[in-house]
Each structure stands twice: as C-alpha cells, then as structure tokens.
Design a protein around this motif. Structure first.
Motif, PDB file in Angstrom:
ATOM      1  N   GLU A  41       9.885   5.160  -7.701  1.00 41.82           N
ATOM      2  CA  GLU A  41       9.193   6.356  -6.869  1.00 41.82           C
ATOM      3  C   GLU A  41       9.368   8.109  -6.370  1.00 41.82           C
ATOM      4  N   ARG A  45       6.663  10.787  -6.581  1.00 41.09           N
ATOM      5  CA  ARG A  45       6.764  12.192  -5.581  1.00 41.09           C
ATOM      6  C   ARG A  45       6.455  13.538  -6.084  1.00 41.09           C
ATOM      7  N   PRO A  55       2.129  13.641  -0.271  1.00 34.91           N
ATOM      8  CA  PRO A  55       2.735  12.502  -0.700  1.00 34.91           C
ATOM      9  C   PRO A  55       2.550  12.063   0.273  1.00 34.91           C
ATOM     10  N   ILE A  60       2.224   5.969  -2.276  1.00 35.91           N
ATOM     11  CA  ILE A  60       3.701   6.061  -3.293  1.00 35.91           C
ATOM     12  C   ILE A  60       2.844   4.823  -3.214  1.00 35.91           C
TER      13      ILE A  60
END
Length: 73
Positions: A41, A45, A55, A60
């Motif tokens: 993640e 991002r 984002p 995400i």
C-alpha cells in the motif's frame, strides 16, 4: 553394451534433475512472492502521488484488491 547403459542413465538423471529443480524453484518463488508481495500500500500511495493524484484509502484498497485478484489467477 555397458557404455550405452551408462550414457542412457546419465541422460535420464540429468533430465530428471532439471525437471525436479524447475518445480522446486517454482514452488519456492511462489511462496516467496506470497509472503513478500512486490507492491504494498505504501508503494502504491507513493506512485499515485508521483503521478499527481491524491490517493484516497478507498482507491488504494480498490487497486490492491485488483492486483491481488490478478495475482491469484
């Protein structure tokens, strides 16, 4: 006649070793990629911010789910 058997056994052992090595390496890599996914993640991002997008957590999560679904196919 004995030399032919030695060569035949050597060739068969080589083929079996290559096949076995391939499947062991494949299994190892699949387990490694499952434990250490190439994109997490935080990386996603950062990539989105570099592309000029803000984002959101929802976006995400959606992109991570899509990548995980693609990986399991």
């Amino acid at each position: 006649m004995g030399t032919i058997w030695v060569v035949l056994i050597a060739v068969l052992a080589l083929i079996a070793g290559v096949a076995l090595g391939f499947f062991i390496a494949r299994k190892y890599m699949m387990n490694y990629l499952k434990k250490n996914p190439p994109i997490n993640e935080q990386m996603l991002r950062t990539m989105m911010m570099q592309m000029g997008q803000k984002p959101s957590q929802k976006k995400i999560n959606q992109m991570m789910r899509a990548m995980n679904n693609q990986q399991t196919k």
